[in-house]
Design a protein around this motif. Structure first.
Motif, PDB file in Angstrom:
ATOM      1  N   LEU A   1      44.206  18.970  58.441  1.00  0.00           N
ATOM      2  CA  LEU A   1      45.155  19.503  57.454  1.00  0.00           C
ATOM      3  C   LEU A   1      45.140  18.634  56.220  1.00  0.00           C
ATOM      4  O   LEU A   1      45.042  17.405  56.338  1.00  0.00           O
ATOM      5  CB  LEU A   1      46.568  19.445  58.024  1.00  0.00           C
ATOM      6  N   LYS A   2      45.236  19.269  55.070  1.00  0.00           N
ATOM      7  CA  LYS A   2      45.382  18.461  53.855  1.00  0.00           C
ATOM      8  C   LYS A   2      46.847  18.066  53.769  1.00  0.00           C
ATOM      9  O   LYS A   2      47.692  18.853  53.337  1.00  0.00           O
ATOM     10  CB  LYS A   2      44.941  19.265  52.636  1.00  0.00           C
ATOM     11  N   ALA A   3      47.123  16.875  54.255  1.00  0.00           N
ATOM     12  CA  ALA A   3      48.513  16.408  54.299  1.00  0.00           C
ATOM     13  C   ALA A   3      48.519  14.895  54.162  1.00  0.00           C
ATOM     14  O   ALA A   3      47.656  14.221  54.702  1.00  0.00           O
ATOM     15  CB  ALA A   3      49.148  16.794  55.639  1.00  0.00           C
TER      16      ALA A   3
ATOM     17  N   SER B   1      44.727  13.373  52.667  1.00  0.00           N
ATOM     18  CA  SER B   1      45.230  13.903  51.398  1.00  0.00           C
ATOM     19  C   SER B   1      44.102  13.954  50.374  1.00  0.00           C
ATOM     20  O   SER B   1      44.295  14.374  49.239  1.00  0.00           O
ATOM     21  CB  SER B   1      46.394  13.063  50.892  1.00  0.00           C
TER      22      SER B   1
ATOM     23  N   ASN C   1      40.890  15.374  48.609  1.00  0.00           N
ATOM     24  CA  ASN C   1      40.343  16.722  48.405  1.00  0.00           C
ATOM     25  C   ASN C   1      38.983  16.902  49.053  1.00  0.00           C
ATOM     26  O   ASN C   1      38.722  17.879  49.738  1.00  0.00           O
ATOM     27  CB  ASN C   1      40.196  16.959  46.906  1.00  0.00           C
TER      28      ASN C   1
ATOM     29  N   GLU D   1      50.429  23.438  51.846  1.00  0.00           N
ATOM     30  CA  GLU D   1      49.921  22.136  51.389  1.00  0.00           C
ATOM     31  C   GLU D   1      50.876  21.388  50.461  1.00  0.00           C
ATOM     32  O   GLU D   1      51.073  20.188  50.593  1.00  0.00           O
ATOM     33  CB  GLU D   1      48.609  22.350  50.622  1.00  0.00           C
ATOM     34  N   TYR D   2      51.442  22.119  49.532  1.00  0.00           N
ATOM     35  CA  TYR D   2      52.343  21.502  48.554  1.00  0.00           C
ATOM     36  C   TYR D   2      53.431  20.689  49.265  1.00  0.00           C
ATOM     37  O   TYR D   2      53.781  19.595  48.852  1.00  0.00           O
ATOM     38  CB  TYR D   2      52.978  22.613  47.711  1.00  0.00           C
TER      39      TYR D   2
ATOM     40  N   ASN E   1      52.222  17.302  51.228  1.00  0.00           N
ATOM     41  CA  ASN E   1      51.648  16.179  50.485  1.00  0.00           C
ATOM     42  C   ASN E   1      52.643  15.467  49.582  1.00  0.00           C
ATOM     43  O   ASN E   1      52.248  14.676  48.726  1.00  0.00           O
ATOM     44  CB  ASN E   1      50.444  16.666  49.663  1.00  0.00           C
TER      45      ASN E   1
ATOM     46  N   SER F   1      46.902  26.370  53.336  1.00  0.00           N
ATOM     47  CA  SER F   1      46.829  26.005  51.911  1.00  0.00           C
ATOM     48  C   SER F   1      48.150  26.324  51.206  1.00  0.00           C
ATOM     49  O   SER F   1      48.554  25.632  50.278  1.00  0.00           O
ATOM     50  CB  SER F   1      45.643  26.691  51.226  1.00  0.00           C
TER      51      SER F   1
ATOM     52  N   SER G   1      39.029  16.731  52.813  1.00  0.00           N
ATOM     53  CA  SER G   1      39.655  17.932  53.350  1.00  0.00           C
ATOM     54  C   SER G   1      38.675  19.113  53.324  1.00  0.00           C
ATOM     55  O   SER G   1      38.587  19.886  54.283  1.00  0.00           O
ATOM     56  CB  SER G   1      40.910  18.215  52.532  1.00  0.00           C
TER      57      SER G   1
END
Ligand SMILES: CCCCCCCCCCCCCCCCCCCCCC(=O)SCCNC(=O)CCNC(=O)[C@H](O)C(C)(C)COP(=O)(O)OP(=O)(O)OC[C@H]1O[C@@H](n2cnc3c(N)ncnc32)[C@H](O)[C@@H]1OP(=O)(O)O
Ligand SMILES: NC(=O)C1=CN([C@@H]2O[C@H](COP(=O)(O)OP(=O)(O)OC[C@H]3O[C@@H](n4cnc5c(N)ncnc54)[C@H](OP(=O)(O)O)[C@@H]3O)[C@@H](O)[C@H]2O)C=CC1
Length: 515
Positions: free
Chosen positions: A265-267, A344, A346, A392-393, A396, A389, A349
């Protein structure tokens, strides 16, 4: 005796959004702690081929309401479903029903909303702004009304970093937006939407902020309070731990992780995971309803129902505990073994998305095609990645929510009320809560049988073996290709092989000597 429970006795309570996640838990707690309440009016629309009565029947016969039926056997008589569609004028409520609501309601809990992040601006404004205005107008015609409790979200001002328990103004007046939506066509509305929402991440949070402004502007002389929960999760204690019934927010991601679809996960691992159990939110709502009606604060008070500043947990800790629970209690028929990688960055991810998500989905779809079946994994994976996605906001960033009003209210409660309507999140043990949460997702949301756990564990073992086999085969293929093309790779290869051969010969010779 609980003062709050006694307060709701004999009252007529109107709930919007009663068929939703929060609404159901609210009704359950009300019936359980104040079985002598007069009636709960719920505004419901028919849905998925079910009539209002069928929907109510289904809710009352669910596991969530088992305890209620013991305490309040005539619960069916105390619930009055009123046909209503909040996106329509006057909510499409019949004249007789409207009359009854206006003359009898004592307390309103306004929970209904569209919580989709990708809703159209028109629909989100209709539900989250115009409907709130309309309900306030109705409230102003209710002679017996004692309190109006509006449920917003802690993220309504997520464009700020520090958020106080106050209503912040929006750049454009809600009234102007409501008016312009009446004559603008859909295509133009969607075009101007990104310009309107500015630094809000989505239409949902933006329209919830507008909703709060409407509450402030249209409050007249009503007794109003606003509650802002953060990410509402499964029940912590009541009526039993781990109850959850929709795939919003964390729930969908927990399923996707447990089934092995989502492995990265992008976290930001250290960002605060501001989850708040749904029963904690409901306890605060009931306490706020009581306080607002009895103490009649001079202005509209805002209450934050958040965990971050009192008992913080971060995404890394949460991910580790979710995985640890899946070790003990795995989900059935997993696609891959559960794994959690938070980054986190880019680039990293995107790498994980390609390697851990898209590639396995493509390979599996090829396998389905080769065996004459319809490929579907790429579609499922894209759906999951789209959802991830969109979240995501929130994964992060960290926010600071002040909780002065919530803490003040806590100190106003009697010891008995503090126990029965406990919203002190400092007492929450995250590890225990997350374990129960994951278990609840398996039992109540996926309806998986606990008897299937040994088979699920066996399945994970098979997946692990396939994983090792696949990786070894892949390594050998890549290496073989490399050897065919590069002299250097060949030299390294021969060096390793001859080294192994010498080592084995030496080992064999020394063991022969010993004999
Ligand atoms: C590395 C691995 C990690 C492992 C470890 C994991 C650790 C834990 C990590 C935890 C991280 C938590 C992060 C939370 C952050 C939340 C922040 C919230 C902040 C604000 C909070 C609020 O203030 S407020 C509530 C928030 N608001 C939502 O959270 C709605 C969001 N979401 C949507 O905005 C739409 O979801 C979106 C996405 C557009 C897609 O939309 P979409 O159209 O692509 O997909 P849908 O959602 O419609 O549904 C897709 C398919 O699910 C079917 N389905 C629907 N419900 C169903 C049901 N009950 N049971 C069965 N199936 C159901 C449906 O029938 C579809 O099936 P089909 O495709 O076959 O028809
Ligand atoms: N869940 C969360 O993480 C958080 C939620 N909140 C807020 O809490 C409140 C409740 O959220 P939650 O229970 O999770 O959301 P749900 O999506 O589970 O419930 C939404 C409710 O609103 C009702 N509703 C939607 N549209 C209409 C309509 N046109 N007419 C009548 N009723 C309608 C739904 O009815 P139906 O069943 O017919 O669809 C449902 O009862 C919302 O205000 C939300 O903003 C705040 C922070 C976090």
């Amino acid at each position: 005796m609980s003062m709050i429970a006694a307060f709701y006795g004999g009252k007529s309570i109107l709930i919007t959004g009663a068929t939703g996640f929060l609404g159901k838990v609210l009704m359950e707690k009300l019936f359980r702690t104040s079985p002598d309440l007069k009636v709960i009016y719920i505004l419901v629309r028919p849905k998925a081929g079910q009539t209002l009565q069928q929907r109510v029947f289904q809710i009352l016969n669910s596991k969530l309401f088992e305890k209620v039926k013991e305490v309040c056997p005539n619960v069916h008589e105390k619930i009055r479903a009123i046909y209503a569609d909040l996106s329509q004028n006057d909510f499409a409520i019949s004249k007789e029903d409207m009359q009854e609501l206006l003359s009898c309601t004592n307390i309103i809990f306004h929970c209904a909303a569209t919580v989709r992040f990708d809703d159209t601006l028109r629909h989100a404004v209709q539900l989250n702004v115009t409907a709130t205005r309309q309900l306030l107008l109705m409230a102003s015609q209710m002679p017996k009304l004692e309190a109006f409790i509006h449920i917003s979200t802690a993220y309504s001002n997520c464009n700020l970093k520090h958020i106080d328990e106050v209503i912040y103004p929006c750049p454009v007046e809600p009234k102007k937006i409501i008016d312009s939506l009446e004559w603008l066509d859909d295509a133009i509305i969607e075009e101007i939407a990104p310009k309107l929402i500015r630094d809000w991440p989505n239409i949902y949070t933006y329209t919830k902020a507008l909703g709060e402004m409407v509450v402030q502007q249209e409050s007249r002389n009503l007794n109003i309070a606003i509650i802002r929960p953060s990410i509402v999760g499964a029940t912590w204690q009541e009526p039993f731990p781990g109850w959850v019934d929709n795939i919003n927010g964390p729930n969908g991601l927990i399923i996707a992780a447990g089934k092995g679809f989502l492995r990265a996960l992008k976290a930001a691992p250290k960002a605060v995971a501001d989850l708040i159990p749904v029963d904690t939110v409901v306890n605060l709502m009931l306490a706020v309803g009581w306080y607002t009606a009895v103490h009649r604060p001079k202005s509209t008070l805002v209450y934050h129902s958040t965990s971050g500043n009192l008992n913080p947990c971060n995404w890394h800790k949460m991910g580790v505990q979710v995985l640890a629970t899946f070790e003990k209690i795995p989900l059935e028929r997993a696609f891959r073994r559960p794994y959690a990688n938070f980054t986190s960055n880019n680039f990293t991810s995107q790498y994980w998305n390609a390697v851990s998500h898209q590639a396995p989905a493509i390979i599996y779809d090829c396998y389905l095609r080769l065996t004459g079946r319809k490929p579907r994994m790429t579609k499922v994976m894209n759906q999951i990645l789209r959802t991830a996605s969109m979240l995501e906001y929130f994964l992060n960033r960290s926010w600071e929510w002040s909780t002065y009003n919530t803490e003040m209210l806590m100190s106003e409660l009697s010891p008995e009320d503090q126990r029965v309507f406990n919203f002190d999140v400092r007492q929450l043990n995250w590890l225990e809560y997350i374990e129960n949460y994951v278990l609840g997702v398996k039992k109540y949301l996926l309806k998986e049988d606990m008897a299937g756990i040994p088979e699920a564990k066996q399945h994970l073992k098979r997946l692990r073996n396939i994983h090792y086999l696949f990786n070894t085969a892949l390594f050998l293929i890549v290496w073989r290709l490399l050897i065919a093309r590069s002299q250097m790779a060949r030299n390294v290869w021969f060096f390793i092989v001859s080294f192994c051969y010498k080592f084995l010969s030496y080992f064999r010779a020394s063991s022969t000597l010993k004999v």
